[in-house]
Design a protein around this motif. Sequence first.
Motif, PDB file in Angstrom:
ATOM      1  N   ASN A 138     -21.876   6.307  15.192  1.00  0.00           N
ATOM      2  CA  ASN A 138     -22.924   5.876  15.935  1.00  0.00           C
ATOM      3  C   ASN A 138     -24.283   6.793  15.508  1.00  0.00           C
ATOM      4  N   THR A 139     -24.188   7.809  14.719  1.00  0.00           N
ATOM      5  CA  THR A 139     -25.172   8.335  14.141  1.00  0.00           C
ATOM      6  C   THR A 139     -26.020   7.681  13.277  1.00  0.00           C
ATOM      7  N   LEU A 140     -25.239   7.102  12.275  1.00  0.00           N
ATOM      8  CA  LEU A 140     -25.943   6.284  11.391  1.00  0.00           C
ATOM      9  C   LEU A 140     -26.828   5.214  12.144  1.00  0.00           C
ATOM     10  N   GLN A 141     -26.377   4.495  13.057  1.00  0.00           N
ATOM     11  CA  GLN A 141     -27.072   3.672  14.043  1.00  0.00           C
ATOM     12  C   GLN A 141     -28.317   4.394  14.683  1.00  0.00           C
ATOM     13  N   ASP A 142     -28.299   5.600  15.145  1.00  0.00           N
ATOM     14  CA  ASP A 142     -29.283   6.283  15.661  1.00  0.00           C
ATOM     15  C   ASP A 142     -30.439   6.464  14.448  1.00  0.00           C
ATOM     16  N   LEU A 143     -29.985   7.135  13.524  1.00  0.00           N
ATOM     17  CA  LEU A 143     -30.950   7.378  12.386  1.00  0.00           C
ATOM     18  C   LEU A 143     -31.422   6.101  11.841  1.00  0.00           C
ATOM     19  N   ALA A 144     -30.798   5.042  11.924  1.00  0.00           N
ATOM     20  CA  ALA A 144     -31.600   3.676  11.437  1.00  0.00           C
ATOM     21  C   ALA A 144     -32.616   3.231  12.411  1.00  0.00           C
ATOM     22  N   ILE A 145     -32.565   3.635  13.684  1.00  0.00           N
ATOM     23  CA  ILE A 145     -33.438   3.363  14.726  1.00  0.00           C
ATOM     24  C   ILE A 145     -34.758   3.994  14.566  1.00  0.00           C
ATOM     25  N   VAL A 146     -34.418   5.494  14.085  1.00  0.00           N
ATOM     26  CA  VAL A 146     -35.648   6.401  13.977  1.00  0.00           C
ATOM     27  C   VAL A 146     -36.308   5.934  12.753  1.00  0.00           C
ATOM     28  N   ARG A 147     -35.669   5.516  11.509  1.00  0.00           N
ATOM     29  CA  ARG A 147     -36.391   4.987  10.495  1.00  0.00           C
ATOM     30  C   ARG A 147     -36.971   3.797  10.817  1.00  0.00           C
ATOM     31  N   ARG A 148     -36.435   3.025  11.578  1.00  0.00           N
ATOM     32  CA  ARG A 148     -37.315   1.634  11.922  1.00  0.00           C
ATOM     33  C   ARG A 148     -38.763   2.409  12.648  1.00  0.00           C
ATOM     34  N   MET A 149     -38.432   3.117  13.552  1.00  0.00           N
ATOM     35  CA  MET A 149     -39.687   3.546  14.203  1.00  0.00           C
ATOM     36  C   MET A 149     -40.796   4.086  13.499  1.00  0.00           C
ATOM     37  N   THR A 150     -40.361   4.620  12.223  1.00  0.00           N
ATOM     38  CA  THR A 150     -41.211   5.461  11.660  1.00  0.00           C
ATOM     39  C   THR A 150     -41.514   4.707  10.388  1.00  0.00           C
ATOM     40  N   GLY A 151     -41.413   3.269  10.406  1.00  0.00           N
ATOM     41  CA  GLY A 151     -41.444   2.295   9.420  1.00  0.00           C
ATOM     42  C   GLY A 151     -40.903   2.219   8.311  1.00  0.00           C
ATOM     43  N   GLU A 152     -39.693   3.178   8.224  1.00  0.00           N
ATOM     44  CA  GLU A 152     -39.007   3.171   6.755  1.00  0.00           C
ATOM     45  C   GLU A 152     -38.032   1.986   6.821  1.00  0.00           C
ATOM     46  N   TYR A 153     -38.482   0.765   6.688  1.00  0.00           N
ATOM     47  CA  TYR A 153     -37.613  -0.397   6.909  1.00  0.00           C
ATOM     48  C   TYR A 153     -36.492  -0.695   5.854  1.00  0.00           C
ATOM     49  N   MET A 154     -36.556  -0.301   4.785  1.00  0.00           N
ATOM     50  CA  MET A 154     -35.535  -0.369   3.783  1.00  0.00           C
ATOM     51  C   MET A 154     -34.419   0.748   4.280  1.00  0.00           C
ATOM     52  N   GLU A 155     -34.813   1.999   4.493  1.00  0.00           N
ATOM     53  CA  GLU A 155     -33.945   2.886   4.724  1.00  0.00           C
ATOM     54  C   GLU A 155     -33.033   2.324   6.035  1.00  0.00           C
ATOM     55  N   ALA A 156     -34.175   2.038   7.010  1.00  0.00           N
ATOM     56  CA  ALA A 156     -33.475   1.777   8.334  1.00  0.00           C
ATOM     57  C   ALA A 156     -32.278   0.327   8.506  1.00  0.00           C
ATOM     58  N   THR A 157     -32.362  -0.372   7.506  1.00  0.00           N
ATOM     59  CA  THR A 157     -31.682  -1.654   7.136  1.00  0.00           C
ATOM     60  C   THR A 157     -30.306  -1.227   6.467  1.00  0.00           C
ATOM     61  N   GLU A 158     -30.489  -0.247   5.489  1.00  0.00           N
ATOM     62  CA  GLU A 158     -29.330   0.327   4.638  1.00  0.00           C
ATOM     63  C   GLU A 158     -28.482   1.248   5.717  1.00  0.00           C
ATOM     64  N   LEU A 159     -29.055   2.176   6.460  1.00  0.00           N
ATOM     65  CA  LEU A 159     -28.320   2.764   7.481  1.00  0.00           C
ATOM     66  C   LEU A 159     -27.511   1.828   8.604  1.00  0.00           C
ATOM     67  N   GLY A 160     -28.396   0.962   9.255  1.00  0.00           N
ATOM     68  CA  GLY A 160     -27.771   0.039  10.072  1.00  0.00           C
ATOM     69  C   GLY A 160     -26.463  -0.885   9.541  1.00  0.00           C
ATOM     70  N   GLU A 161     -26.784  -1.059   8.110  1.00  0.00           N
ATOM     71  CA  GLU A 161     -25.478  -2.073   7.668  1.00  0.00           C
ATOM     72  C   GLU A 161     -24.320  -1.063   7.262  1.00  0.00           C
ATOM     73  N   GLN A 162     -24.680  -0.032   6.802  1.00  0.00           N
ATOM     74  CA  GLN A 162     -23.494   1.283   6.931  1.00  0.00           C
ATOM     75  C   GLN A 162     -22.965   1.126   8.296  1.00  0.00           C
TER      76      GLN A 162
END
Length: 850
Positions: free
Chosen positions: A599-623
Motif C-alpha cells: 500500500n505504501t509503495l503505491q502511495d509513494l508512487a502517486i507522490v512521485r507521479r504528481m511531482t513529475g518523477e515518472y521513472m521512479e513512480a513507475t518503478e514503485l508502482g510495479e513493485q
Amino acid sequence: MDLRRSTGVQIGDHNTQHITYQAPSQPGPVALRNTLPRDTAAFTGRDGELHRLLHTAENSNTPVLTIHAVDGMPGVGKTALVTHAAHQLASHYPDGQLFVDLHAHTAGRPPAAPSDVLATLLIAIGISPEHLPNTMEERAALWRDRLAGRRVLLVLDNAADTDQVEPLLPASEHCLVLVTSRRRLIALDGAHPLPLAPLPPDEAARLFTRLARREPTGAGLSSVAEAVRLCGHLPLAITLLAARLSHHPAWGIASFTDEFATAQDRLSELEAGNRAVAAAFDLSYNDLPAHLQHFFRCLGLHPGPDIDPYATAALTDTPLTRARRHLDTLYTDHLIEEPAPRRYRLHDLLRQYARTLTAHDSEEARTQATQRLVTYYTHTAQTADQHLNTTPRHHTRTTAAPGSAPKLTTREHALAWMRTECHNLLAFAHRTQPTYLIALADAMATYLRAQGPWDQAVTLHRAAATTAHNTNDRLGEAHALQDLGIVRRMTGEYAEAAMLSEQALNLYRTLGHRPGEAHALKELGRVRWTPGEYAKATELVEQALNLYRTLGHRLGEAKTLQDLGIVRRMTGEYMEATELGEQALNLYRTLGHRPGEANTLQDLAIVRRMTGEYMEATELGEQALNLYRTLGDRLGEANTLKALGRMRRMNGKYAEATELGEQALSLYRTLGHRPGEANTLQALGCVRRMTGEYAKAIELGEQARNLYRTLGNRPGEAHTLLDLSVLRSQMGNVSDGMELAAQSLDLFREIGDVQGEAKALKTAGDLQAESGQPQQALASYEEALLLARQVRSPLWEAHALEGTARCQARTDAQAAIISLREAVAIYQRIGAAKTPTATDYLTRLESEQT
C-alpha cells in the motif's frame, strides 16, 4: 389335431400291441441378432460424448476388445446415450446387436447373476438350453468361443460392478461393448471411462422444448431456462417435467415454471407413472450400507455449494481418514461430484433428496451435526484471519478447535482457504446461532474488504451488528459497526460510513476499548478526506496516531503514518507526504507486514507521479503491483493498475494506458468498488480524448461525473468537470468548456485542493487564449504558476510556464523564450509526454529571433 404317434411292439408269443405317445421334438432356439430397445426420438445433445463413442468404434484398429464404460448419477441419461449410439453403430456389427439389462438398480429385483445372463446370451445366439454348461466359467468360455471372429455389439446396461461385467465380455477384437453403470468401474481393465454429467443449459432447454412440444419465444425462453435449472439439467427430471406440460396445452410455460419453482416438495413434482426422480435416487441410496446412508444424509445438512473432507469430518463426526474414504465411495457411486480436487458437491436434486431423508433423523442429531460444522468453520476462519488481519484488534471470542482442521501456517494458505470457503462461510453465517454469526462476520471482515463481494459483506456485517445489539454483545456490535462502516466507505456511501464509524467510536470509548477507539478515529479520518475535508481528516488521523503510539501498537502507527501521508499528498504537501510514507514503509518492513508495504509503495508512487518523477513512480508502482498479486489483494491490484495506466497516459503510451485502465475497471466492477470505477472511467475518458475519440471520451466522462455526484466525491467531480471542459473546447464548444472549467475551479477552491486549483487555472488560461483573451489567459497562467510552485508540482509548473510563454510570444518574444526554456527543462527532467512539442515550439521561437 393330435400330433402324437403310436408304435407296435411284439413281446414273447403273444401278439400284443402297446400304444405309446411321444411328443415331437421342440424346434431349436432362434438366434436373435438385434435386441436393442427402440431409439429415443427426442434424443438431444451429447454431441461430444456421442462422437467419442462412434469415432472410437468406427476407427478401432486395436487388437483387443473395445469397451466403453459410461457412468453417471441416476437419471443422467446413460441408457439413452448408449442406445442411441448402438443404433447408429448397428451396421458396423452385422453379427448381432445385443442389449442386456443387468438390473443393478431395478426396483423389486436383485442384480442379475452373471451365470444367468450368460445363459440368456448363449440362448440368444442359438445355443439350445440342454447344451448349456452348468458352471459360469464354462458358460463364459462357450460365449467367448461362439463370438470369436464375429462382429457383435453388446450393450450391458445398469451394471452393478466389475465382477458382474467381467464374465460377460467377449474376447474378439472385432466386438464392441458398451457398459452403463451408476458406479465408476475403476477395476474394469482396458475400459474407456466416459463419465456423464447433467446436460449443458442450452441442450437441457432444447430437450425440454422438444418433449413439451412448445416453441417458446421472448420471456418464454427465460422460463424454460429456469425450469431446466430447477431440474439441475438432469435429463430424467427434464423429461418428466416436460411430459406434464405437454399434456396440458392450455398451460403457459411461465406460470408452470413459477408453480414448479415454489413447490415445497419439488421431487414429488418429478414423477409420471412408475417413473420418478426420487425413486431412481432411492435405488442408489438403498444400496448403501447403514453407516454410508447416515453419512450421505448428513451431507444434505450442509447449506453451502461444496464441502471438503475436513468440514465433512466435522459434520459427520467422523475421523478425517474415514471421511475421505467415505467421500470417495459416494463419488465412485455418483452420489456426489468432485468439481475440483478434494472438493465435493451434491447435484441440486440429490441435495434436496438428502435433505428430505434427514427428516427421519432426530432434531437433536441434526442440531449436533450443524453445530459441529459451524464450530469448525468459525475456528478455521479465525485462524485464517490471524494471517490476513491488518488491524490491531483481536476477535471478540475464540472458537474451540475441532477434531481436524487444515494447517494454515502462512498468509498464502489462509488466503487460499478463505477464497475457497467464502461461499460456504457466508451461507452458514446466515443460518447459525447469533454467537457464531457475530464471530464469523468478525473473522471474515478483512478478507471481504480485500476480495469482495462487498454487497454480501454489507449484508453480513449489518446482520452481525443487529444481532450483537439484540444480544447485548456491545464489543461485537462495535466491531460489526466498524466493519460495516469501512465497506460503506469503500462502496462510496460516505455519509453512512461516517455515521457508522462514529457509532463504533462511541461504543469503543464507553467500553474503554482503546485499540478500537484508535482504529475508529483512523477510519473516520479516511471518511473525511474522501469528500475533501482535509483539515478534519488530519485532526482525526493525528489523534489516532497519538493513541496508537501510547498503546505501543506499531502496526497501527504504521497505518496511520501512511494515512497522514495521503492527506498531505492531497493538500499538495509532497515533501511531507514522501517523508511520512517512507516512515510508514520502513515500519512495515520492520514488522514484515507485506500488505502495508504494498500500500505504501503505491502511495509513494502517486507522490512521485504528481511531482513529475515518472521513472521512479513507475518503478514503485510495479513493485506494488507484484506484491499485490503475490498477496492475492485484488483491490490493491486494481488501484495499482489504474495508477500505472495514468503513468502510461502521461508518457504518451495510450494503448498501454487503455489496456491497464480496462483491467482496473473490470476488477473494480467485480469488487463493487464504485469510487475506483469512477476514477478509472475518468482516466479512460482522458485517454480517449488524447487519441481523438471524442464521443467515447464524453460518454466515459459523463459516466464518471454522475458516479462521483452519486458518491458525493467532490474532488473527483471537480477533476472530471475539468476533463470535460477541455474536451468540449477541443470539439469547438469553447464557451461550454470555459463554463465547466469555472465550475471546476470553484469546487477545487471550496475543498482546498491547491494542486487542483492550479490545474483548473492553467486549463482556464488555455481556453481564454484560444478564445482570443490573451491578457486574461496570462493572468490565469501566472496564478497557476504560483500555486504549482507552492505545492511543488513540477508538471503543472511546466504547464503554466508553457502557457505563459505562448501568451508572452505575442508581445515579448524574448520573455517567452525564457519562460519556455524553463518549461522544457522541467519537461525533460520529468520525462513528460509534452517534451517534443514544447521543444519544437522553443526551437521555432529561437530561430525567429536570429
